[in-house]
Design an enzyme around this catalytic site. Structure first.
Site, short mmCIF file in Angstrom:
data_model
loop_
_atom_site.label_atom_id
_atom_site.label_comp_id
_atom_site.label_asym_id
_atom_site.label_seq_id
_atom_site.Cartn_x
_atom_site.Cartn_y
_atom_site.Cartn_z
N LYS A 121 33.92 55.95 18.95
CA LYS A 121 33.68 57.35 18.98
C LYS A 121 34.85 57.96 19.93
O LYS A 121 35.16 59.06 19.99
CB LYS A 121 32.26 57.65 19.41
CG LYS A 121 31.24 57.39 17.69
CD LYS A 121 30.01 58.16 17.90
CE LYS A 121 29.49 58.00 16.52
NZ LYS A 121 27.82 58.66 16.41
N LYS A 203 34.62 51.87 7.43
CA LYS A 203 33.22 52.29 6.96
C LYS A 203 33.22 53.47 6.46
O LYS A 203 33.99 54.50 7.09
CB LYS A 203 32.17 51.98 8.62
CG LYS A 203 30.84 52.33 8.21
CD LYS A 203 29.96 52.54 9.25
CE LYS A 203 30.23 53.77 10.08
NZ LYS A 203 29.44 54.34 11.08
N LYS A 206 29.86 59.67 7.39
CA LYS A 206 29.83 61.25 6.80
C LYS A 206 30.46 62.36 7.70
O LYS A 206 30.56 63.38 7.26
CB LYS A 206 27.96 61.61 6.94
CG LYS A 206 27.78 61.45 8.39
CD LYS A 206 26.14 61.62 8.53
CE LYS A 206 25.59 61.14 9.90
NZ LYS A 206 24.25 60.68 10.14
P1 TYM Z 1 23.44 57.22 11.34
O1 TYM Z 1 23.08 58.71 11.38
O2 TYM Z 1 24.89 57.27 11.84
O3 TYM Z 1 23.20 56.52 10.20
C1 TYM Z 1 22.05 56.44 9.86
C2 TYM Z 1 21.70 55.25 9.01
O4 TYM Z 1 22.59 55.03 8.01
C3 TYM Z 1 23.25 53.63 8.36
N1 TYM Z 1 24.89 53.80 7.64
C4 TYM Z 1 25.41 53.01 6.68
N2 TYM Z 1 25.00 51.88 6.15
C5 TYM Z 1 25.79 51.15 5.08
N3 TYM Z 1 26.89 51.64 5.20
C6 TYM Z 1 27.68 52.66 5.81
N4 TYM Z 1 28.60 53.13 5.65
C7 TYM Z 1 26.55 53.45 6.74
N5 TYM Z 1 26.76 54.51 7.52
C8 TYM Z 1 25.67 54.51 8.10
C9 TYM Z 1 23.27 53.54 9.58
O5 TYM Z 1 23.52 52.04 9.98
C10 TYM Z 1 21.91 53.99 9.88
O6 TYM Z 1 20.80 53.12 9.83
N6 TYM Z 1 21.99 55.61 15.91
C11 TYM Z 1 21.56 55.82 14.54
C12 TYM Z 1 20.66 56.78 14.44
C13 TYM Z 1 19.13 56.38 15.07
C14 TYM Z 1 18.32 55.28 15.04
C15 TYM Z 1 17.43 55.31 15.92
C16 TYM Z 1 18.18 54.42 14.10
C17 TYM Z 1 18.77 56.80 16.46
N7 TYM Z 1 17.65 56.40 16.91
C18 TYM Z 1 16.31 54.53 16.10
C19 TYM Z 1 17.21 53.38 13.90
C20 TYM Z 1 16.14 53.42 14.90
C21 TYM Z 1 22.87 56.81 13.86
O7 TYM Z 1 23.45 57.20 14.34
O8 TYM Z 1 22.62 56.33 12.49
#
Ligand code: TYM
Length: 343
Positions: A121, A203, A206
């Site tokens: 990032k 990857k 979004k």
């Molecule tokens: P975020 O918002 O980027 O993504 C949400 C969830 O989607 C999964 N993900 C994917 N899985 C498979 N392939 C992909 N290309 C892909 N892109 C995203 C992520 O692994 C995630 O599970 N830091 C986290 C949010 C968060 C969180 C937490 C998660 C904050 N606090 C506590 C679990 C527990 C995040 O930015 O996810």
């Protein structure tokens, strides 16, 4: 609604969160969202809209508010039921930020600097490498640890953050006495890392500027079909699982496998001798049709924002009670004087 049902019902605890930034993709769906509802009966579930995390990248304020409601509607559209799971917004429960501060003081610059997501990032966002981006995993640890979480359903890209969360929990428990449950990751076997359709070695994200790289959960059927048709493959004609030699086809196979429940040998057999055109069509249909009920439910839910907001208010109350209990314990252990009652 059972407002206080979280307390002491003996079920193991699930926590997960998603940022309300950008269009959620089928990566978010397959890696995380799709797996959430199976836990609702056997676990105490907390599913959070992590708006505090999302401001590590600049957000438009009105848009962020709107996306917060929309992500909540999406949680409900995939089957999360606020009667059984606590669906809430991170900034509504101030204990998250409070515990994050304390845990910052039990986390090290060295371990945070090693986080690949921070490095990625920072590279993409050179003009805004803020301190929040750096301590992001600590806030994530606070989210998880506040609820005495046992299991965290996430995609592969969050594995490293969960490892840090475990390290912080163990460190704190050892420095004082058992305070936090030490959580495990739940990462799906297929689809834990859905890749970009045009650049299948990175990857699917979004926040990607090229909309052909991702399929959004809410993309209409014709858009889904078009994006899969354009997906990058290779110069062969054989549908075969090979991450190194055939990253595009392998990614499409994983998506198809996650949507249909079929394993890789079965998919290879199904498309033996049929060429890529047929295969891409089938992948597109599996996604467009698989997500149709989600799109339909979402449209109905999001039309009633006041109902969603009322539900968020109730769930925040529920989350707050549980989170406060852990936070108070932590504050006592580190030596903060309890606030005297005001007369
Ligand atoms: P975020 O918002 O980027 O993504 C949400 C969830 O989607 C999964 N993900 C994917 N899985 C498979 N392939 C992909 N290309 C892909 N892109 C995203 C992520 O692994 C995630 O599970 N830091 C986290 C949010 C968060 C969180 C937490 C998660 C904050 N606090 C506590 C679990 C527990 C995040 O930015 O996810």
């Amino acid at each position: 609604m059972a407002e206080t049902k979280n307390e002491g019902n003996g079920k193991p605890v699930i926590f997960s969160g998603i940022q309300p930034s950008g269009n959620l993709t089928i990566g978010n769906y397959i890696g995380a969202l799709k797996n959430f509802d199976q836990f609702q009966n056997d676990y105490e579930c907390y599913y959070c809209v992590v708006d505090l995390h999302s401001i590590t990248v600049r957000q438009d304020a009105a848009r962020l508010r709107k996306r917060t409601v929309e992500l909540t509607a999406l949680y409900m559209a995939v089957g999360l039921d606020p009667e059984r799971s606590t669906l809430y917004v991170q900034s509504h429960v101030s204990a998250h930020a409070e515990l994050a501060w304390i845990l910052n003081c039990y986390s090290y610059m060295g371990e945070m600097s090693r986080m690949t997501q921070f490095k990625d990032k920072s590279r993409k966002n050179e003009e805004n490498i803020n301190v929040g981006l750096f301590t992001y995993p600590v806030l994530m640890a606070a989210d998880i640890l506040l609820y005495q979480t046992n299991l965290v359903p996430i995609g592969e890209d969050q594995r490293q953050h969960l490892e840090i969360c475990r390290d912080i929990a163990i460190r704190f428990n050892n420095a004082y006495s058992p305070t936090f449950a030490v959580p495990e990751a739940y990462i799906p076997k297929v689809g834990a890392r859905v890749m970009s359709l045009q650049e299948p070695t990175s990857k699917m994200s979004k926040s990607d500027e090229n909309a052909d790289n991702f399929v959004a959960i809410l993309d209409p059927q014709d858009v889904v079909m078009r994006k899969f048709k354009r997906a990058v493959t290779d110069s062969e004609t054989e549908v075969r699982y090979d991450v190194q030699a055939k990253p595009g086809i392998t990614n499409l196979m994983s998506i198809y496998g996650a949507m249909t429940g079929k394993d890789m040998p079965a998919i290879e057999k199904e498309f033996a001798g049929r060429g890529y055109g047929d295969f891409k069509e089938a992948v597109g249909v599996s996604v467009a049709e698989g997500l149709r009920p989600v799109r339909e439910k979402y449209a109905a839910l999001v039309a009633d924002a006041p109902a969603i907001e009322a539900m968020l208010g109730r769930c925040a109350g529920r989350a707050e009670q549980v989170a406060r209990k852990t936070l108070t314990k932590v504050q006592r252990k580190v030596g903060f004087l309890p606030r005297p009652r005001s007369m």
